[in-house]
Structures are given as C-alpha cells and as structure tokens.
Enzyme design. Structure first.
Site, mmCIF file in Angstrom:
data_model
loop_
_atom_site.group_PDB
_atom_site.id
_atom_site.type_symbol
_atom_site.label_atom_id
_atom_site.label_comp_id
_atom_site.label_asym_id
_atom_site.label_seq_id
_atom_site.Cartn_x
_atom_site.Cartn_y
_atom_site.Cartn_z
ATOM 1 N N GLY A 1 0.731 -1.063 -0.294
ATOM 2 C CA GLY A 1 0.382 0.327 -0.166
ATOM 3 C C GLY A 1 0.678 1.309 0.150
ATOM 4 C CB CYS A 2 -0.019 4.532 -1.005
ATOM 5 S SG CYS A 2 -1.437 4.600 -0.407
ATOM 6 C CE1 TYR A 3 -1.140 8.065 4.135
ATOM 7 C CE2 TYR A 3 -2.762 6.681 4.192
ATOM 8 C CZ TYR A 3 -2.180 8.194 3.583
ATOM 9 O OH TYR A 3 -3.659 9.106 3.825
#
Lengths: 347, 347, 347, 347
Positions: free
Chosen positions: C151-153
């Site tokens: 995921g991005c985070y």
C-alpha cells in the site's frame, strides 16, 4: 421579526443563506428543508463549521404543505424545475417568495423552455416575478411578492454591462463574457467534475456555446437595451472554492479612455453599498469572497477600441444568498445592508 | 469607547486585527502604524479587499513617540525583538499593551534568549507580562496591563494538551506535536518559502527539531505541569492560506477510551465560547477559518495506548488577532465574544 | 517482450500503470480491463491527457476468462476483496501476477480478516504471495509468481522504519506514523470526501485509530522485528493531487544524532536506485511527484530522544504503479530502473 | 553528441530545459550558468527534486567568455535585455543560439523598443533571428543559427489563430485573447505577486491593456496575415503551478460550424506531433502539464458568429524549454520528438 423558511437549505447556497440569516437581527428562521436524503439530519451533521451556531434539523420536502403557512417569506434554493411546484401555493397564501433558482428569472415561458428544455408549470406567476438585481430594479423589488434571484454569472455580468448599454457606449452585438468560476458554483453534489483531482492545479472551459446562464444574460441585457441582443459567453472552472471573475469585452462606439469610463461607472453606481468601482487596482475574487460586494474595473484597449470590464463577486453571496437577503431587506423596507456588511476574510 | 493603536498593522496579523476592531462596537482605532516601507500608504493600497471599509493611512514607526499617548491600548504585531523597544514607554505611561509577537510570552529572559538568540532589552516588564491564553489564564488577564499573546502553534497545542496534563492522564515526557500550518503563518513577506510554486500542491516539514514555538509550548506546558517538560514538535507547511491543525500524541498513564476523554475535555472547557469539542466528527481547518474557534477531538489508539488529540484553529484569528481581541475584551470587562462571534465562511 | 494485461486499468493506479508500461521497452500491453461502467470506453475518453498516446478500449470484467491466458503477467488494481476472484486462475495457468490491491499483502487470513472484515477466498495463494517491497525483499521477488504490491502509506512508512528496527535503534513500541496524503489516494470515484470544495484550502485527519494501512504497517514491521509490534498511525488529507509525506516518531534506545543516523540510512540503502537520503534538506512531496523515488531524511530531537524520520513518495508511483513495475522488472530479470528513471516535473 | 551550454539555467525555464536535455540521447550538457547569486551552487541545492539526477555546479555570468567556445549550441533563458549582450559573440564564433527570452523574437528594433522600452543593442543579428515556432516556420528553423524562441502566451495564441488567418476565416481586427496562466509564468523570483497567499484560491487579471506578449502576438499574427493587426489581450493569474489556457474569440467572416472548423484545424496541423485537435472534449492545462503538447479545440457560437478557440500548453515546456529543444532537434536534423515524447503526469 420576519419569519422565514428555506426550501433547499442543505445545498451550498441554502447553507450560506442560513448562515447570513442567523446573523440578521430582524429575521427568525422557522424551518429549514433539505433536498434528497439530508432531511432529518442536523445542520451541523452536514456542515460541521456550524456546530454550536445553527441548531436545526432539516425537514424533508414532503413536509412543505405543513409548514409553508408558518412563515412570512420563503426562500427556495433548488435545481431548476423544482421551485415551480412550491411557489404558487405560497404566493396564493399571501406569502412572499424569493427563488434562488432559475425558475422565475424569465417572465416568458418560451425563453425558459428554450434554455431549460422544459415547459414551465407555473404560467401565472412567471409573468409577475421580479428579477432581483437591486442595483437595477430596486423600485420594483420593493413591492414584489415574488423575486427571481439572478444567477451567479448573470449577476457579475449584467452589473458590468449595464452602464455601457444604458449610456449607449458599445455595439451591443459585440459583447463577449469570458467567465471564471470557483468550484462551489457546481454545487455540493459529488461528481467527476467536482472531484478534487480533476479540478486542482488546472483550468478548463465548459459549456462553451450553450451554458444556460448565457440565456439569462441575453434576456436581461436585451431588456436593458430595449432590443434583442446575443451575447457570447464562455465559462471556465478555476481551482478555487468561491468566486466569479468575468472579463467582458465590448466594442466601443466612440472613443473613451479608461478614466472616463471609470468615472461613468462611479456615477452610475453612486450610492450603491455593494458596488465598488476600482480605479487603480483590479478586482480579485479573493477581495469579495464571503461578501456581497461586486468589484468592478474598466479599461480600454485603445488600439483595438475594445472596452474591457472586469467584475468579481462571490458566487454564493452576491451571486446567490447575499443578494437574496439584499432583496429581502428591500422587500421588507429594512436597511439594505442589514446582515450583509462584511469585508472578505483575507488572505 | 476604547481608543487603540496598532504597531505593525500592515502585516497579516495586524490587518486581521484591524478588520476585527473595525467591527467592534466599543473600539475606536486612533492610528495604525506600518513596518518597513508601508508607512504613508493607505490600508486599501495594501489590502484592496478593505476598499471602502478601512479608511486609514499607515503611520511610520518613527511617529510612535507622538502618538502612543493618544490611546488606551496598544497592540503590537511585530517580528520578535522589536516590541521590546516600544512597550516600556507605553506601560510606564499607564497604557495597556497586548503584544502579538514573541517578546512577552516568556517571563524569563534566559528562556527567551535560548530560543530567540538575543537578550531581552526589557528585563522589567518581561517578568510582569501575562500569557494571554484566556481559557487558562482569564483571571490574570482581567487585571493585566501587559499581555503576551500566544503564538499560533502554541495556542492550538496548549489548548489540546492542558486537559491531559491537568488531569494527570499522560506521561508528560511523551508529548509529540505534529503540526500543519497554512502559509499565512509565514507572514506577508515574499520569500522563496512563500512562493506559490514552492508551496502549491505539496507538503514538507521545516525546523524539525528547533522551531521557536517548541520553546513556547515547552515553557507553558511545563508551567501547567509544575515541572520541566520537553516536547517533540515538528511543523509542516500545507498548501492553504489559513489554519493550523495539530495532531498530538501522548502516552496515556491509564486506560481511558475516546468517549471518556471527550467527556473530560467537554467538562474542562465547559462554558468556553470558543472551544468546540467534537464527538463524532474531526476538526478541519476549514471549519475554523476566519473564526476564533478552537475545535478539538480526542481519540485513543487502544493497542498502543496513545492518546491522539486533534486541534484546529485559524492561525491569524485564535492564533493571533482574534485572541488579542478576546484578551482586550477581558481586560476591559466587555463580553468576551464581542466582535468575535462569527462562523467560518464555508466552503 | 513481456505480454501484460491490467485488470482495473481505469482507476488512477491502473491508469498510471498503463502510462508507465507504454514507455517500457520490453512490455507489450495486450489488454486493459476496466471496473464498473468504463468497459467499452477508450482510454482517452476517461483520460484525455492520453489522447494520441494510449489507443485502447477497456474490456469489461466479464471478459477476463477469455483473455487471461493471452499474457505472461497480469496486474490487478482493484478494491480489496476483488482480486482474490481473479488471481487463482491465473497462477494456476502459470501466469505471473502482481496485485496492487490489499488482497495479497498478508500471508495470514486471520490478519486479513481482522483489518478488512472479510474472509479471504483464496487460502492457498495468500500464503505464497511475496510482499513486493524490493528494497527489503528483492531476492524473494526474483522468484515470485505472485506479488502483493504494498500500500501507499506502508511503502513510505516501512522504508523509513526498517533501518531503525534492523539496527535495533528504537523502542519498537514507540512508533508513531503521522501521515499526510494527497487526494488521489482516495481514488477516482466522486464522493463527498473527494469534492474539491471539501478538500481545497484545508486539512483534516481521518480514520484516526483504525485505518487499514495501520494493519499492513504493523504486520510488516512486526515481521522485520521478529516479534509483534503495534504502531500508532494517523492519516491526514492534504489539498494536493499526489504524494504522501510520513513523519515518523520513535524513541531512540541510545543516543545518536541526526548525522549518525543519516549515515546509517545511507549505508542501509546503499546502491538503491529509488531511495534518496537527504542530508541538508527535507523531503517534499513535490520532489517525488510522478517518480518512483522515496526521499528520506532523519533527525533527532536531542532533548526528548525522539528520532524523527521524514519519508516522501508519490502514492501512485512508488506507492502503487511504479513499484509494481519495479517488481515486474525484478521478476523478469530486467534492469530495475527500466521505464522508471525519471525526475519530478517541478514546480 | 551536441555540446550545449545554458545561460540562465537556474530559473524555472532554465531548470526545465536542463532536465529535458539530461534525457536527450544526443546532447551533452557542458556547462550551466546561473543568474544573480546562484552561481557556485549546485543544481540540487536549488532544485532538490534533481538530487542524484543533475550533477552540476552553476557557473557565474562572468565566466561566459571562458566557456562559450566549448559548445556547439548555447541556450539563453534570461530576462529581456540581457541576452543581447551574449548572443553576438557566440554567433560570430560560429555557434548556434536559441534564446528563450524576448530579445530575438522581433526582427525590428522599433517594435522591440515600443514594447520593451529599450533600444536593442544588437542591430545586426536581430534581423536574422528566426522565430522558433516549428509548426509555422520549420523550414527556416532548419537552417537557422539564431532562433528567438516564442513567449508562452504567444505560443498558445498563435497556434490557435494561425489556421483561421491563413484560411481567411475571420475578421482580423476582431481577435480577442483571454489568457489564463499558472504562476510559474511569473518566474522563480519571490515577489508579492507570487506569494502563495496572494495567489491561492482566487483569480485576477493583470496588465489588461499593455502586456508585452500582446506586442509579440500582434507582430506575429500581422506577419501571418500580411498586414498589421491589433489584438486585444488580457492575461489572468490562476492558482496553479503550470499551464496556459487561452480562450480566443474572433468574428467569423462566413458561416462555419464547429465541426467544419475542427476538420480544418486537423488538416492544418496534419502530421504535427505536438498538436492535438480535440473534437469531443476540451483542453485542460492538466492534460498538457509537463509535456510539449498544444491541445486545441474550436467551437462556434452560431447566434453571435463568434469563433471560439481554446488552446492549452505548459508554459515551461511548449511555452519555453520544450519548444527550445524542439527547435534544437530541427536545427540539428534530429527527429523532432527526441526527448520530448511524454504524456502528462495526471492527476
């Protein structure tokens, strides 16, 4: 105290109207009615910035028949085609009505039909409605029962064009309105067009040759001129919350420089509380955000003979809710600035 | 009528202060004094949004000696190190002073020197200055002649931390303040850091371990706790005009859930006009822009035991000019909300 | 040439992936498949910036069975819970798969269920999936058939935390991740949360104690540490299109200054093409927008002993599509930078 | 390999040029020279996004005489009035020169003087300079030693107007250009006009009747028409980093609808790699940001007979650095798209 109700209070214009009326010393808000699925919710649910400020639960639209008689004045802030179902009943019952939507801006069903694609259901009152642009029609508004509040683009545009037409300074067929709007003009509904990432950090035009407000501008400018005028109108979406800037081009009939025209605009709007004619600076939507001002500057390109008028308003205030309150103040013989005397939050 | 003058009226904080005071029914602005090269200019020259609203010519700083006696109260909105040259004279003459800068926020020259890198020139009054955070020090402000108005980050932070410290709910050494500020916090001066293209559409931290407001937060939080506390403070620049959101992390001493803490915060700030404790929504800087509100929400990460407090203010209002007026209202025994009772312009 | 297909190509991540792959010299895009009602439309219909660049018609999801065999590698960019229906078939047929969604980021159905609220339909391959963070798991990715793209985070966070954990420098229970994201992280769907006027010119937190990426960060950080760790994670929405900045706080176990830690981070990521350790400047999301870089800086607050790591990525590139291509390059033994070697468009 | 040097490499246009040339397979950057006080600094000091990408120290301007002979081609990206001191020497030494500033866009000193208020110091080469708009002057550029690269507004405007003039479709005296620009057009210098808070969330016009690019547009449009034409040109500042959208109004000489004109534009620009004529969508600056494209759409308001052309470019690419590289490619007989073939980073 004037007792008021707002139909369509949950949209942006209805919310701004609510907020202004809460600060109005002569107004009591009796009810707020929401469109769609916001009925039953509280104002603070939808608008947390009003937590502790506005303590109302939105009614649903089907409660209208139970409540329209409880007020002196009904505001409507609805998509076009919707107000016409609510207005006749209220007028017939002796209530005053200010419609912020498009339904009562034309006194002619044919013109309405041409631009909005549907036939008006209220043939009777459409003819009696007063166009609520106080700087031009104050006297008529005083005695009105039904006011069609102008659209946002038309407000900025007509105020900029009127002095030129009335003084016979321009070729009326040459008018071009290049308009730039903030995104709140598209309303609170979430659509692809209002998605942050589609609007942020870019600009584009839309409805280049067929925006409905072109019809409203043409209708009103023609009325001022006394003969039919066609206007070129191109709106653009600018990455900002609020504000409209219109840049208007019109071919001057005779030589006049910017200073002369500025003086003429000052004279034309002398005594107007909400019109500021700028001499040595230019309108910026930030200067009018949150206010009922319309800031105007006029210059002349002497090589081309084009007169250029710049006009800035807050689309939700002078272009909607503020002007509606200004109209109410006039209809109820209150000082016109009541609840509207504020400068922009800047920067 | 309270007669006031503002030194440093041409910066953002000074301008916002001017605007609030113009709407204050008990205040007469006697003079406005500008820093640098704005002396001699009109308010509307610098701030066209105040055209027709504020009709003043800024004095230059060298006129101070001629005018400080003409008022009851002097506001100063100057870079740190500058107010100390103006304040003693005014206090000695029996005037009241509210300093929006950093010079009178510490009662201790050593601490001031540590964070601001210069020795305070006014050893006398620095010790008497009252820290102007009304929700904590209202009684002291009532009798104050000299108020050091809190910084913007410290206002948002201390209001969020105080209930936790006062109720002994957290490990005081664990406090982390992750702060996000709009660009007006950097002032009106044009610098590379305030260039639109450097700030737009991006975020970055700055002064990660040595921002001066960390000193102010530590000093005040230590005072509340009664013993020295160090705080981790990291500010960030967010592409928005106004607003500060601080996200505060602190290790809970005992188990408490978000609901309990929310109730405790509500109790702590009961009756406060400008504190809104949110239960089922979260603070957003847009909800407080242009207002004197501080919106707070508190939640608990039960797996880690971290208490998370979110606190939002408008850096120029509750974080500067609004709080200064709130302090003035208290000092002059006026209703605390006078001229400050307004909700945000949204959206 | 590697033949690829993309399921979910019409969302933001899928579009960015399409664009990167079009510039990849070793890839042939065989088909693009759209979610919902975009099937049958052209890429340029949805994304006019790709007019003349991407000449594809999106397939509809029901065509999957006809086309999944025609490619060597399938990318999926779908909401969680959707990929699990497509992946097993492809793997069973000997295809390679990179899933940009959440379905294959955990090797443990229980953990998946806890955070995503549904039981995983593919008990078999979930256990075999490799977590596609090349800087930590390059060797495993080389031989993988199924990669769960982070995921991005988590990407920004794990890259910032790993050197601290691996070197045993911090108290693992003290990790706090304060994350700031641009709005494209919310996807292309129009919702109230993505409305321009709700996001512009303001900041707010969301999912303060229960964001799903907290689960992913915890899972991966625990894996690095070799024992279970809980992390405090608070995400915020910043008015910008792209980018994530995470500000990470962790209690240092022993004294170390920023210089030492910077050197340690440089050593840890030596030779990594997409990690830039900043010494005398700070990461800004603008510096990485449109790129596969992760920019990192580390500082120490010596009074509190808090280590502060700042880490910035483009959520759609290193946080999604770019990292997916990086993984593909590794899986197919291509130079890791292929099609990814570009600097940001600035400003 | 073409050896190049850039004078004025530290401004926005110079930086973008540097970045494009670094990706150019046939170019070797030999030196970069900075204006003002950036000499001696590294590229990454000024532009951290180029950390690890561009490894240069800027020379100071006084080193020009030592280095101009070391290259085949010199780019200049300087404020007007500055290039004329550098160019003659280089041309005399047989070097090729592309000037991104205004000094060589007019072949007539009188016109230059009228618009720029100073007399040109290089009477000789000003007459030989070729206007670097490849879509109109490709053949001349092929053999040119000295190219005056067009301004940003003129590029977007002339490309939109040329097909109308060349086909004798409009009244040439009726041309109005309403232009909207991102803030990078004002350059990297920090000024009140480029302060984030002055530009964010608002729009205003500037230089309403006397912008210098009006002179450039008039000069070039007159040249296309074969007789002198005056143009009305009003630029506006839009809160976005990059991009120009021009909305052009011109009175059609005969009836033609949007479809016909669109076909005509397609024919006019047939084979052009960087011109995209949109049929069923409208240009948006976001679609061209970071690219060398000029996106154009044309419509007709049939009631007023106004032809409306919308034209969007990235002011720093097609409006500056990208077009300069396009010119270089032509001058050196390279494929015109070399190093310029990229689509926008969207959103």
């Amino acid at each position: 105290m004037i007792k008021v109700g707002i139909v369509g209070a949950s949209g942006y214009a209805g919310m701004v109207l609510t907020q202004i009326l809460l600060e109005h010393p002569e107004v009591e808000i009796v009810w707020l009615m929401a469109t769609e699925n916001s009925g039953g919710k509280s104002v603070a649910d939808l608008y947390p910035h009003l937590t502790g400020v506005a303590d109302f639960i939105y009614l649903t639209m089907d409660e209208y028949d139970n409540v329209y008689q409880k007020v002196d004045l009904i505001f409507l802030a609805l998509p076009h085609g919707a107000a016409m179902d609510f207005v006749p009943k209220a007028i017939a019952a002796g209530k005053k009505v200010i419609d912020l939507g498009a339904d009562y801006r034309f006194n002619d069903n044919e013109v309405f039909k041409k631009w909005y694609g549907l036939s008006h259901a209220d043939e009777k009152y459409i003819k009696q409605a007063i166009f609520g642009l106080p700087e031009l029609y104050r006297e008529k508004i005083k005695g009105a029962n039904l006011v069609g509040n102008p659209g946002c683009y038309p407000t900025a545009s007509i105020l900029a064009i009127a002095p030129l037409i009335k003084n016979n300074l321009i070729d009326p067929d040459s008018i071009i309105v290049d308009a730039k709007s903030g995104i709140s003009g598209a309303g609170r509904a979430a659509t692809h067009k209002t998605h942050f990432c589609e609007r942020n950090d870019g600009i584009e035009a839309y409805s280049v040759v067929n925006h409905r407000h072109m019809g409203e501008i043409e209708y009103q400018v023609s009325r001022i001129a006394g003969n039919p005028i066609h206007v070129t109108f191109v709106p653009h979406l600018v990455p900002m919350d609020r504000g409209i800037l219109v840049t208007i081009y019109a071919k001057g009939k005779q030589m006049a420089d910017g200073k002369q025209l500025t003086a003429l605009f000052k004279e034309f709007y002398k005594g107007e509380k909400f019109i500021r004619i700028f001499e040595d600076k230019l309108p910026n939507t930030k200067y009018v955000a949150g206010t009922n001002y319309c800031d105007i500057a006029v210059q002349v390109n002497e090589a081309t003979g084009q007169i250029i008028v710049l006009s800035a308003i807050d689309n939700l205030v002078k272009g909607a809710a503020g002007q509606a309150v200004q109209n109410m103040n006039i209809m109820f013989a209150l000082p016109e600035e009541t609840a509207l005397k504020k400068a922009a939050i800047y920067p």
